[in-house]
Structure formats: C-alpha cells, structure tokens
Motif scaffolding. Structure first.
Motif, PDB file in Angstrom:
ATOM      1  N   ASN A 128       0.355  -1.258  -0.134  1.00 47.59           N
ATOM      2  CA  ASN A 128       0.427   0.085   0.652  1.00 47.59           C
ATOM      3  C   ASN A 128       1.028   1.500   0.223  1.00 47.59           C
ATOM      4  O   ASN A 128       0.713   1.949  -0.239  1.00 47.59           O
ATOM      5  N   ARG A 136       0.361   3.874  -6.318  1.00 43.76           N
ATOM      6  CA  ARG A 136       0.185   2.917  -5.238  1.00 43.76           C
ATOM      7  C   ARG A 136      -0.249   1.435  -5.986  1.00 43.76           C
ATOM      8  O   ARG A 136      -1.766   1.591  -6.555  1.00 43.76           O
ATOM      9  N   VAL A 169       3.154   4.544  -1.485  1.00 47.40           N
ATOM     10  CA  VAL A 169       2.766   5.451  -1.942  1.00 47.40           C
ATOM     11  C   VAL A 169       4.463   5.456  -2.457  1.00 47.40           C
ATOM     12  O   VAL A 169       5.183   6.306  -1.640  1.00 47.40           O
TER      13      VAL A 169
END
Length: 485
Positions: free
Chosen positions: A368, A389, A370
C-alpha cells in the motif's frame, strides 16, 4: 535480528530501462551476469527514480531526500556537497567510501563526501545543461541529431570510459582484499552505459541488428497528443532525425548492445569479488539513475513519467539477503540510503529522509506504500509528478492546462489506456492527488523551481546567451572536449 556489518559494492548504470534485462523478463537482451546476480539475490520489480533525469536523480540518491526538498532541480543544478550525503556520513564515521566513474556532480574541487573520487565524470564546467533553465518558449536542441546518427557499431568515448571504470574497480577490489580495514568499506562503481550515444561494440551491436526478431518500439511514430510530451518532442526533436525504419533499428540494436556490453563490465566487477574472496563479506547493489523511452510512443531519452523513463532496475545480493526473492511492492531509490548505512554499520538521521530500508521491505513488504517522482527539467514548461500506489499510477502536472493521466498497471502494464477521465476512476484519482499533496504542494513547488531557474539563468547571462552556448547532447568524459552546437 541484527547481523554482522558488511562491505558494500554499489554498481550504478545510466539510463537503463529495466524492461531490457533478462531477469526483468526481456526475451532478447542478453544480461547473464545481472541475471545471475538477480537469481542469487532479491529483485525489486517496481523501483522508481526520484526524478527521470540524471542530475536531480543522482542528487536525490546521494542525499536520500526528494528533489523538492533539496532543490537540485535539473541538469544545471548539480549536487555540490551542501546537503549531507551517504558518502559524507560513511566517511565521517570512519568508513572508506570510494567512487569510480560517473557522478554528474558539480566538480570544481567541491567536497562531495567520498574518501576518493577516481576518474569522476562531472557536469561540464561545473554548470551542466544551462539550456534546461529555459522553461518557457522552449529552445530547439541543436545536438538532437546525435541520438539517431551516432547509433551503430563501434567504440565511443563512453564505452572506452566504462572499460576503464571496470578495470579500476577490479584493481581497487584486489588491493582492498590485501588491506586491513578498521570498518566495512563501500565502493561506488558508476558506469555510463547504456546511455546514448547508441554506439555499441560490434560484437554486441550486430548480435541484435542481425536478429530478425529485433522489435520496433511500441506505438512508434505516435507521439502523445498530451501537451507535456508535445513540448518535449518539439524541443528535443530526436525523432525528426530518424529518417527510416533502419535508423530506428540501428538505435534499438545500439541500446540492446550497450545493455549486453554493460553486463560484461558488471561481470568483471563481480568476478573480482569472487576471485579475491570478498563475496562472503560483501553485499552488492545494482541500480540505475532512471530509464530510457527508446522510441516508445515516438519519444527518446527520459524526462517523462511513463514506466520506460521513471522505473529503474534494483537488485540486492549478499550476506543475509534472501536469494531468489522478487518483491512487487513499489519502492524508490531513496530507500537505498538507509540500506547503505545499515549494511556498513553507520548511523544516520532518519528523521529528515523518507526512505525505508530495503531490508525492512523484504522482511515486511508494504504493497500500500505510495512512491513519488517529480520532474522540473529541460524540455518542460510545467512540473510533472508521478504517484504510484498498488496497481495505480497517477501523473499530475502543475499547470491545469496539462491534463492528468491515470493508469492501471496490472491491467495495462504498457500504459496505453488513460483512465483519468473515466467516471469510475475519479475516487482513486482524487485519492492519489491527495497523497501527492500530503508530500508537496505541486503548484508552489513548480513556482519555486522556476524562480530558482530564472535567477540562475540570469546569473549566466540570460536566455539568449545560454541558447547561444548550445547544448551538449551528452556530457563529455573526463579529459575529452565538449561538443556544444
């Protein structure tokens, strides 16, 4: 679990698109030494550069901080040692840290933090690509012809330079094996291949040029209608000089040949590690500063946020590193900074650096997470930002006249279908923009970069003087002259 500290060899290439590696899935390009490194180590399948152009990418890699924080915006603002680098930290704590090859820093006697710099390639005259400071009414690049017309068989100043880098790295490792070191050392070996000129040694060039399966670039001749890419193509008019399909074929064969040539040089360095008995106490990292479009969509070079330019290979191998492991979670070259310190046993200030050590990533992959990349350089009128992402990739431009782009890289790995305007994708688009805005203000960052560039442009005599100076095409190797036309 805490492990014994290790020596570290970092091997960096220049402009190596990971698509052109056997271990990343290419069926034609031969890279046996890097493939063996990957098979015995861990491959990061979705690694990204902090900026898809040489000088900012290398400055961010050195400092472990993103471009918008350190202000090395473009190829005319080289790293000058003002910001603390991992080389500074290692040297200050008693580790020998040596570079051999391309740095693309400021030069001019600046202290970049290494114990020693052997045959460093720095930006020309400590100034670099001044034409890149012009961000409006973009000038046409006079040396764009080199991309097409220098493609072919032979030796260039770059291949000769890489051979010398490989030789010096072998010598350094042999001598290191015969010395006592109070603390683990770090050797940074930085090649220029496969960066253009696309002149490859004949044994490699013809291997691909004569192959009937040599592919043409995807969507060749279809430069995107998006204004960002139109700006770049009009300034860096590379494709104007590819007169026919054979010209393109020569360029592809040249790049493929340089990838195999690079692999040979890497193999020499890895062989020296084995011969000297250092492999058991040394970790190895292979990476590149950014990728290369290589004609995809009619684009050449880097300087965009498509996967060809912004993704990089990243392979780690050595003691306590999992063998045969492949990680799909996105990561960044900024993550290498804490890994370097951790490997040799140095301490750093993690509070100002966003990177997450590669060790933590293979122990606890975060799908998850970024990842951000940014571009403020030559051939662009507006800043470009990438947000990655999971399967989603969002490209945002500071100027609202430049529409955003959105891709699902699982369903569309070649980025052929822009989903930014799709009603069903507005939620994810908004989420990714919010992720970007948590890390920086896109408009204010663009404004700061341009204000700095305008001031620097004026220091060098202004627009007309800089354009009259000319552009490089590519930086000269140590001791060779510059071709500014």
């Amino acid at each position: 679990m805490k492990h014994e500290n290790q020596n570290l060899v970092i091997i960096m290439s220049d402009e190596h698109n990971p698509k052109y590696l056997g271990c990343y899935g290419h069926e034609l390009v031969s890279t046996p030494h890097l493939d063996a490194l990957a098979a015995s180590g861990t491959v990061f399948e979705n690694a990204y550069t902090p900026s898809p152009v040489c000088v900012p990418a290398r400055a961010a890699f050195a400092t472990g901080r993103p471009v918008h924080q350190i202000g090395y915006w473009d190829n005319a603002t080289p790293y000058d040692g003002r910001e603390v680098s991992w080389h500074h930290t290692l040297r200050q704590q008693g580790h020998q840290v040596v570079s051999i090859g391309k740095l693309h820093f400021s030069g001019e006697g600046r202290d970049h933090g290494f114990s020693e710099e052997q045959i460093p390639l720095h930006v020309l005259d400590g100034k670099g690509d001044l034409m890149g400071l012009v961000r409006d009414d973009l000038p046409v690049r006079g040396n764009a012809w080199k991309m097409a017309r220098l493609a072919g068989p032979g030796e260039s100043s770059y291949t000769l330079y890489d051979r010398e880098i490989a030789a010096r790295a072998q010598i350094w490792l042999q001598e290191a094996a015969n010395r006592d070191h109070a603390k683990p050392w770090c050797l940074f070996v930085s090649f220029v291949a496969p960066h253009f000129p696309l002149t490859a040694p004949p044994e490699y060039y013809y291997r691909y040029y004569n192959d009937p399966d040599l592919p043409m670039p995807k969507q060749y001749g279809q430069i995107p209608s998006h204004p960002f890419h139109q700006d770049y193509a009009r300034s860096f008019c590379y494709d104007d000089h590819f007169e026919d399909a054979d010209n393109v074929r020569r360029a592809i064969a040249g790049y493929f040949g340089l990838c195999t040539f690079l692999d040979e040089q890497v193999g020499k360095v890895l062989g020296a590690l084995d011969r000297t008995g250092l492999s058991d106490s040394t970790r190895v990292l292979y990476l590149s500063d950014h990728g290369d479009s290589l004609g995809a969509r009619g684009l050449w070079g880097k300087s965009n946020m498509y996967e060809e330019a912004v993704s990089v290979p990243l392979i780690a191998k050595g003691p306590y590193i999992p063998a045969g492991r492949r990680l799909s979670a996105p990561c960044s070259l900024l993550d290498v900074h804490p890994f370097i310190l951790e490997t040799v046993g140095a301490e750093g200030d993690d509070t100002v650096r966003p990177g997450i050590s590669l060790t933590q990533q293979w122990q606890q992959p975060d799908c998850n997470r970024v990842i951000i990349s940014e571009y403020h350089g030559m051939g662009s009128r507006t800043a470009a930002y990438m947000v990655r992402r999971r399967e989603w990739k969002y490209i945002h431009y500071a100027d609202p006249a430049y529409p955003p782009e959105l891709f699902n890289l699982v369903l569309d790995p070649e980025e052929l279908i822009d989903l930014a305007a799709e009603p069903d994708c507005q939620t994810v688009r908004a989420e990714l923009l919010a992720e970007l805005e948590q890390q920086l203000d896109p408009v204010e960052t663009d404004r700061r970069a341009k204000a700095f560039q305008e001031a620097l442009l004026n220091q060098h005599g202004g627009r007309e003087v800089v354009i009259a100076r000319g552009d490089l095409g590519f930086s000269p190797t140590p001791g060779s002259g510059a071709d500014l036309r």
